[in-house]
Design an enzyme around this catalytic site. Structure first.
Site: not given
Length: 331
Positions: A119, A256, A286
């Site tokens: 990520c 993120h 996500n």
């Protein structure tokens, strides 16, 4: 720590994004696993996410994002001299997604490689692109963050399957003879925390512990949360201090997009305003390495991000790795 000593400078000159057309709502999730729309919203802030078709892979999303960038900014990618793709879900172990992009756009002279930093992948890839140009070794680098996480999600695990979606974002980083758009950077890692979020591969053990998931993602959300909300605020301060600035000088913060509650906690601990924070999780979930470019593109589309704005990006995730960049948006 970045310096301005190099005669070679770089900046981001274009951005494009793509998400699959299939929408997976919280109501859809209720049919797959024991959960509810209210439970998901309360704990994550996610309303829906996008899901790639069975025959749609990370390279397809990446290529579509690049075409979007070309259409919106009138750029040509056939003269790039390096292609960097941040992804944890390549179509194959090899060839790389970057090589597939090189073939699609017929970029004959470009190097091509995938970069694995989960990520934090997009910030790591941007940092690498800036370093390649600042060193004088490269002139024009194509950077992509792309994922098809739904293909490695366990839809029987109610704590993780509600989080993940698919998407891609692409930017061009070009040499600029006048001024650098990149102001500072800070990267870090905590490898002994790798057991808290992983996907098993050739090895089925880590640090003497047997892995589960059978190739799907496994996450200890509580431990990752504790690490992120402690690590990221400190990292944010480090990034801005390396540029001789403070968080008050930052126009927009793009973390993120893991979880809205995590972002709220990071903003609270760093005392950075949530209303000056951009995220893409509400409708995309996500998307790992794609969340930051998706968030930036949304900020531009909504008229929030303006030319000349100072932006702080911060990625964090499996590894455990993290990394932040401070830059000026001036395409």
């Amino acid at each position: 720590m970045m310096t301005n000593a190099s005669p070679f400078k770089s900046r981001i000159t274009a951005i494009g994004t793509y998400v699959p057309s299939r929408v997976l709502t919280n109501t859809d999730m209720e049919k797959l696993v024991d959960t509810s729309n209210e439970w998901i919203l309360q704990r994550t802030g996610i309303h829906e996410r996008r899901m790639a078709r069975e025959d749609e892979f990370t390279s397809d999303l990446a290529i579509a994002a690049i075409h979007d960038m070309i259409a919106n900014y009138g750029k040509d990618v056939r003269d790039v001299d390096m292609i960097l793709v941040a992804t944890s879900t390549p179509d194959y172990p090899f060839p790389s997604v970057a090589s597939q992009i090189q073939a699609h756009f017929q970029v004959e002279q470009a190097g091509a490689m995938d970069l694995s930093a989960t990520c934090a992948g997009f910030t790591y890839a941007l940092h690498t692109a800036n370093a390649l140009i600042s060193s004088g070794l490269h002139r024009k680098v194509l950077v992509v963050g792309a994922e098809t996480l739904t293909k490695v999600t366990d839809y029987t695990d109610r704590t993780t399957c509600i989080l993940f979606g698919d998407g891609a974002g692409a930017v061009l980083v070009e040499q600029d003879p006048t001024a650098s758009g990149f102001l500072s950077a800070y990267l870090g890692s905590k490898g002994d925390g790798g057991i808290h979020v992983y996907r098993s591969g050739l090895s089925t053990h880590m640090d003497g512990r047997e892995l589960s998931g059978n190739g799907c993602m496994v996450q200890n959300g509580r431990e990752v949360y504790k690490w992120a909300v402690t690590t990221v605020p400190k990292g944010m301060q480090e990034v801005v201090s390396r540029a001789g600035k403070t968080l008050e000088d930052v126009d927009w913060f793009i973390p993120h997009s893991a979880n809205l509650r995590m972002i709220e906690s990071i903003c609270e601990k760093s005392q950075f305003p949530l209303d000056k924070t951009l995220y893409s999780l509400t409708h995309y979930g996500n998307t790992s390495a794609a969340t930051i470019p998706l968030s930036l593109a949304l900020g531009i589309k909504e008229g929030k991000v303006k030319v000349g704005d100072t932006i702080l990006m911060y990625g964090f995730g499996g590894g455990l790795v993290h990394g932040g960049l401070l830059f000026t948006w001036n395409p």
